[in-house]
Write an enzyme that holds these catalytic residues in place. Structure first.
Site, PDB file in Angstrom:
ATOM      1  N   HIS A  76      15.501 -73.869  21.324  1.00 22.15           N
ATOM      2  CA  HIS A  76      15.191 -73.212  22.599  1.00 22.15           C
ATOM      3  C   HIS A  76      15.313 -74.262  23.685  1.00 22.15           C
ATOM      4  CE1 HIS A  76      12.864 -70.360  25.241  1.00 22.15           C
ATOM      5  NE2 HIS A  76      12.717 -71.503  25.887  1.00 22.15           N
ATOM      6  N   ARG A 134      10.262 -83.316  31.632  1.00 22.80           N
ATOM      7  CA  ARG A 134       9.360 -83.939  30.660  1.00 22.80           C
ATOM      8  C   ARG A 134      10.121 -84.956  29.805  1.00 22.80           C
ATOM      9  NH1 ARG A 134       7.368 -78.292  28.310  1.00 22.80           N
ATOM     10  NH2 ARG A 134       6.826 -77.299  30.281  1.00 22.80           N
ATOM     11  N   GLY A 137      11.937 -76.364  29.672  1.00 23.40           N
ATOM     12  CA  GLY A 137      11.182 -76.816  28.516  1.00 23.40           C
ATOM     13  C   GLY A 137      12.036 -76.614  27.285  1.00 23.40           C
ATOM     14  N   ARG A 178       1.523 -63.075  27.862  1.00 23.03           N
ATOM     15  CA  ARG A 178       1.975 -64.315  27.223  1.00 23.03           C
ATOM     16  C   ARG A 178       0.869 -65.350  27.398  1.00 23.03           C
ATOM     17  NH1 ARG A 178       5.567 -69.170  29.388  1.00 23.03           N
ATOM     18  NH2 ARG A 178       5.847 -70.277  27.423  1.00 23.03           N
ATOM     19  N   GLY A 204      20.670 -73.499  26.296  1.00 22.67           N
ATOM     20  CA  GLY A 204      21.280 -73.173  25.012  1.00 22.67           C
ATOM     21  C   GLY A 204      22.269 -72.031  25.090  1.00 22.67           C
ATOM     22  N   ASN A 246       2.977 -62.643  32.587  1.00 28.08           N
ATOM     23  CA  ASN A 246       3.084 -64.059  32.239  1.00 28.08           C
ATOM     24  C   ASN A 246       2.576 -64.866  33.423  1.00 28.08           C
ATOM     25  OD1 ASN A 246       3.787 -66.667  31.576  1.00 28.08           O
ATOM     26  ND2 ASN A 246       5.951 -66.243  31.228  1.00 28.08           N
ATOM     27  N   GLY A 290      17.934 -70.961  28.640  1.00 27.98           N
ATOM     28  CA  GLY A 290      18.912 -71.065  29.723  1.00 27.98           C
ATOM     29  C   GLY A 290      20.022 -72.062  29.447  1.00 27.98           C
ATOM     30  N   GLU A 314      11.864 -62.953  25.346  1.00 29.83           N
ATOM     31  CA  GLU A 314      10.444 -63.117  25.068  1.00 29.83           C
ATOM     32  C   GLU A 314       9.623 -61.932  25.567  1.00 29.83           C
ATOM     33  OE1 GLU A 314       9.125 -67.582  25.402  1.00 29.83           O
ATOM     34  OE2 GLU A 314      10.754 -67.245  26.824  1.00 29.83           O
ATOM     35  N   GLY A 352      15.700 -75.027  27.688  1.00 31.00           N
ATOM     36  CA  GLY A 352      15.616 -74.625  29.087  1.00 31.00           C
ATOM     37  C   GLY A 352      15.030 -75.789  29.852  1.00 31.00           C
ATOM     38  N   LEU A 372      20.720 -78.378  34.612  1.00 29.75           N
ATOM     39  CA  LEU A 372      21.855 -78.766  33.795  1.00 29.75           C
ATOM     40  C   LEU A 372      23.187 -78.375  34.424  1.00 29.75           C
ATOM     41  CD1 LEU A 372      23.838 -78.671  31.135  1.00 29.75           C
ATOM     42  CD2 LEU A 372      21.978 -80.340  31.183  1.00 29.75           C
ATOM     43  N   HIS A 410       6.708 -72.138  22.362  1.00 28.04           N
ATOM     44  CA  HIS A 410       7.904 -71.277  22.374  1.00 28.04           C
ATOM     45  C   HIS A 410       7.991 -70.408  21.124  1.00 28.04           C
ATOM     46  CE1 HIS A 410       9.925 -74.527  25.071  1.00 28.04           C
ATOM     47  NE2 HIS A 410       9.443 -73.559  25.841  1.00 28.04           N
ATOM     48  N   ASN A 432      23.931 -71.085  27.916  1.00 28.49           N
ATOM     49  CA  ASN A 432      24.954 -71.201  28.964  1.00 28.49           C
ATOM     50  C   ASN A 432      25.732 -72.508  28.995  1.00 28.49           C
ATOM     51  OD1 ASN A 432      24.456 -68.612  30.461  1.00 28.49           O
ATOM     52  ND2 ASN A 432      22.410 -69.492  30.644  1.00 28.49           N
TER      53      ASN A 432
END
Length: 398
Positions: free
Chosen positions: A206, A239, A210, A89, A332, A7, A330, A384, A208, A282, A178, A334
């Site tokens: 999803h 973003r 992103g 990826r 979602g 990746n 990450g 992934e 994280g 977060l 994603h 935790n």
């Protein structure tokens, strides 16, 4: 024989080695800050401790890949590392690629040609393929596209309301991203819940640095939040997600910013970072939220409200309420705070969140964090790299 997953990001290289049909990697490696004097990396064998890599200053993606492989080969268990296939990826597949593809010169050229649609990722993705070709001559390579899962979306969903000739000339449309993650967790959620993947309604979030959400109907993506680029849609770590399209013109006139400066602001200085003025992490914002920090609370509240509004909108493409809502990534996986606040905005869905299950991400209930007769809310960790390895093995069956 192992499958190597690569990746290549704009400034990073991540690797994972898989044995066939094993979901946990044999080893992983990561090199960050590629092409700078602060380049650094590490690797890990199985679930062992992370080890530092020796990385050349200002090394490019090829040098980073070589450094990561050298580190792995320094371990006795991988000294005679033999790779049977390489999976990559690839962030953007444009309209051409609706499934993984064996890499050949034509496919590589197509990936490079997509640079205008994915300027940050297309060239590094191509560089990863070229480096792997030199390092593993004759070994088959497979490109797995983040956009491919969303190629099933209908024209009324993916078209923008702009002149048709712009779509025809420049392929300006919603692509979504994603896709590898959304496809993996949707099928895994259906398996866990005893649903027929080809006959159910699912929404995948999803979350994280992103973030994107996708409606999956009968095993296919039918709508998603990201668009032409990964900037559209949800509030993310740095973003902005959706903003008024005229914001660029407004900031240019009122703040004197250039187009590049505005684009950088929306991609790297907005989202949770911009709203909070603290962090895109977060975990940090959650601590500040509970400590009463108003800026952190605003950032988290905006994040969750915008997420809930997008999730509700995706039911239009599903044609009804979802059988399950999936949290992954990450955040979602935790953040019980984000899951709880988001579901609190979706009272019309009749989710019955179980606070104790939510605290543990459904550790004792196969990821299920809801109860009662309403739709199921479930936490499914994404994988992934394994999904890419599985797709690679399917095209290289030996």
């Amino acid at each position: 024989m192992l499958t190597l997953i690569i990746n290549c990001g704009s400034s990073s290289v991540k690797l994972a080695l898989f044995e066939r049909d094993r979901s946990e990697p044999v080893a992983t490696a990561m090199v960050d800050r590629v092409a700078t004097d602060a380049i650094e990396g590490s690797y890990r064998i199985g679930d062992g401790p992370r080890q530092a890599l020796s990385c050349p200053a200002y090394g490019d993606h090829a040098a980073a890949l070589d450094a990561a492989l050298s580190g792995l080969r320094s371990e006795p268990a991988l000294h005679d590392l033999r790779v049977s296939a390489v999976g990559h990826r690839i962030v953007h597949g444009g309209q051409k690629f609706s499934a993984p593809a064996l890499v050949d010169p034509e496919v590589l050229a197509e990936i490079r040609a997509l640079a205008p649609l994915a300027p940050v990722h297309a060239i590094p993705n191509a560089l990863g393929i070229e480096a792997a070709t030199r390092l593993f001559p004759g070994v088959p390579q497979v490109a797995v596209f983040d956009t491919a899962f969303h190629q099933s979306i209908a024209p009324e969903v993916y078209r923008y309301a702009i002149p048709d000739d712009l779509y025809e000339r420049f392929q300006i449309r919603r692509y979504g991203f994603h896709g590898t993650s959304h496809a993996y967790v949707a099928e895994e959620a259906a398996r866990r819940l005893g649903l027929d993947f080809k006959n159910c309604r699912l929404i995948s979030a999803h979350l994280g640095n992103g973030c994107s959400a996708t409606a999956v109907l009968n095993g296919e993506s039918v709508d998603t939040s990201m668009g032409l680029t990964p900037l559209e849609g949800l509030v993310m770590g740095t973003r902005s997600g959706n903003v008024d399209p005229n914001l660029h013109n407004f900031l240019a006139q009122q703040a004197g910013l250039s187009l590049d400066e505005i684009t950088d602001l929306l991609n790297r200085k907005s989202g949770l970072t911009g709203l909070s003025g603290i962090s895109n992490d977060l975990r940090v914002l959650t601590d500040e939220y509970h400590a009463g920090n108003k800026s952190a609370k605003l950032a988290v509240d905006v994040f969750c409200f915008r997420l809930a509004r997008e999730l509700a909108g995706l039911t239009v493409a599903l044609g009804g309420m979802p059988d399950a809502l999936i949290f992954t990534g990450g955040i979602g996986e935790n953040s019980c705070l984000v899951r709880g606040l988001t579901l609190s905005h979706l009272s019309a869905f009749n989710f019955e969140l179980d606070p104790e299950r939510n605290k543990t991400a459904g550790a004792d209930t196969n990821g299920i964090i809801s109860s009662g007769s309403g739709p199921t809310a479930i936490v499914v960790p994404t994988n992934e790299e394994f999904a890419i390895a599985h797709a690679t093995a399917a095209l290289c069956p030996f």
